[in-house]
Design an enzyme around this catalytic site. Structure first.
Site, PDB file in Angstrom:
ATOM      1  N   HIS A  30       0.613  -1.256   0.123  1.00  0.00           N
ATOM      2  CA  HIS A  30      -0.042  -0.330  -0.165  1.00  0.00           C
ATOM      3  C   HIS A  30       1.275   1.214  -0.612  1.00  0.00           C
ATOM      4  O   HIS A  30       0.504   2.056  -0.096  1.00  0.00           O
ATOM      5  CB  HIS A  30      -0.883   0.401   1.057  1.00  0.00           C
ATOM      6  CG  HIS A  30      -0.541   0.076   2.725  1.00  0.00           C
ATOM      7  ND1 HIS A  30      -0.145  -1.114   3.682  1.00  0.00           N
ATOM      8  CD2 HIS A  30       0.254   1.731   2.871  1.00  0.00           C
ATOM      9  CE1 HIS A  30       0.319   0.009   4.620  1.00  0.00           C
ATOM     10  NE2 HIS A  30       0.493   1.262   4.423  1.00  0.00           N
ATOM     11  N   ASP A  35       0.164  -7.145   1.704  1.00  0.00           N
ATOM     12  CA  ASP A  35      -0.092  -5.873   1.881  1.00  0.00           C
ATOM     13  C   ASP A  35       2.275  -6.256   1.918  1.00  0.00           C
ATOM     14  O   ASP A  35       2.456  -5.542   2.786  1.00  0.00           O
ATOM     15  CB  ASP A  35       0.315  -5.981   2.989  1.00  0.00           C
ATOM     16  CG  ASP A  35      -0.118  -4.216   3.070  1.00  0.00           C
ATOM     17  OD1 ASP A  35       0.695  -3.173   1.715  1.00  0.00           O
ATOM     18  OD2 ASP A  35      -0.479  -3.439   3.550  1.00  0.00           O
ATOM     19  N   SER A  71       4.724   2.629   7.620  1.00  0.00           N
ATOM     20  CA  SER A  71       4.632   1.271   7.243  1.00  0.00           C
ATOM     21  C   SER A  71       5.566   1.139   6.638  1.00  0.00           C
ATOM     22  O   SER A  71       5.985   2.194   5.630  1.00  0.00           O
ATOM     23  CB  SER A  71       3.225   1.347   6.255  1.00  0.00           C
ATOM     24  OG  SER A  71       1.991   1.833   6.701  1.00  0.00           O
TER      25      SER A  71
END
Length: 368
Positions: free
Chosen positions: A89, A121, A191
């Site tokens: 992402h 992911d 992230s």
């Protein structure tokens, strides 16, 4: 005899002096130690600090900030010739080449090689013309346990805060998929960064958090386990990648639910498994006054209202209005608007960051 007695008396006095003064010396040392902050606890703390410092020094040169001109995330180097792991992402809407910035300020271009298949992911980047980059070691499978001390390193909130090092403990490991829950503080921008053990080994990739309004981090943070990371790296080296992100899109994450504008509460949830946006559709009338409210105790809600229209170019969704915060200090979301025409309208419910997990309640009412 007198000499022997004298020597004996001297020895006796020395022994007595030692016996009498030892407790006093110990007491003085104890007092001075307390004043200086010395204690067994301090020694233990010093050991913990040494471990933390050692982990940071080992891993910092191999952790990067990933920039694409629109946003940023984190990543880490896993091969000396320039393979970098991050979240899908982070780069799913990026151009084919992004910029990675190291802790020492070096900025290098990196190709987005591809994405994990099956909705995982993860994505892999490649810096070219490198052969001696510092890398992070991957932990042994199954070595992480609840209660273990862990560390996170990345670029939270803003690239200016790159190389931010935090620590905490593993609080839960999901038995079904191995996802690691921990309380080392992470935020948007972390992230794709590594979650590490005390040996400076990667045990997971930080991916998502459950945040509460007005409180950026609740201590419920999630990392993809190293087992998935190992499998993905092996697939990447074989070229077994998807050219596009396989993460679920909002239109795929849930069915469009038909609702009535009768004020009934509808409960929903966002998560890595269930998706991060839900769609609700209703039939509206021109001039109808509609109030839509979305509330949550675990995230910052965000509402958007679209009108579905059909013209020569086909069916399109036109944004009518959207709302993040209901008011000053109120992080819940509310839309109050008058519908422009008869037709079908769609409510998109999500978090303000687009990827926060948590429960919410939705209510829609209308006055004719």
């Amino acid at each position: 005899m007198n000499a022997k007695l004298s020597r004996f008396s001297g020895l006796t006095l020395c022994v007595l002096f030692n016996l009498l003064t030892l407790p006093v010396v110990e007491h003085l040392l104890s007092d001075n130690g307390n004043q200086l902050g010395y204690s067994n606890r301090a020694v233990a703390q010093t050991t913990e600090e040494q471990i933390a410092r050692s982990v940071y020094k080992k891993v910092s040169p191999a952790v990067v900030t990933v920039k694409d001109g629109k946003g940023h995330g984190s990543g880490f180097v896993v091969s000396q010739d320039g393979l970098i792991i991050t979240n899908a992402h982070v780069v799913e809407e990026s151009p084919s080449v992004v910029t990675v910035e190291f802790a020492d300020g070096r900025k290098l271009p990196a190709d987005v090689l591809g994405f994990a298949k099956g909705g995982l992911d993860l994505a892999v980047l490649k810096i070219h013309r490198q052969n001696n980059l510092q890398t992070l070691a991957l932990a042994t499978l199954g070595s992480a346990e609840v209660g273990d001390r862990v560390f996170a390193l990345g670029s939270p909130l803003d690239p200016r805060y790159k190389d931010t090092f935090t620590q905490g403990n593993i609080t839960r490991i999901n038995k079904s998929d191995g996802v690691i829950q921990h309380n080392a503080p992470i935020y948007g921008g972390n992230s794709g960064g590594p979650l590490l053990n005390t040996k400076a080994e990667v045990i997971g990739v930080n991916t998502s958090i459950i945040g509460a309004p007005g409180k950026l981090n609740t201590g419920m943070n999630f990392a993809i386990p190293v087992s998935n990371v190992r499998s993905f790296i092996a697939a990447a080296k074989k070229g077994n990648l998807s050219p596009i992100s396989t993460l679920k899109k909002p239109s795929q994450e849930s069915e469009i639910v038909s609702i009535s504008l009768n004020g009934q509460d509808i409960n929903g949830n966002f998560s890595q498994e269930n998706g991060f946006a839900n769609l609700y559709v209703f039939q509206g009338k021109a001039g109808q006054k509609v109030i839509i409210e979305m509330t949550s105790k675990t995230m910052n809600p965000f509402l958007s209202l679209y009108q579905l229209v059909e013209n020569a170019e086909g069916k399109q969704s036109n944004l009518i209005t959207e709302n993040d915060d209901r008011g000053a200090g109120d992080f819940n979301s509310q839309i109050a608007t008058t519908l422009p025409a008869d037709g079908i309208y769609v409510i998109e419910a999500k978090s303000s960051t687009g990827r926060q997990s948590g429960d919410y309640s939705l209510r829609a009412t209308a006055n004719p």
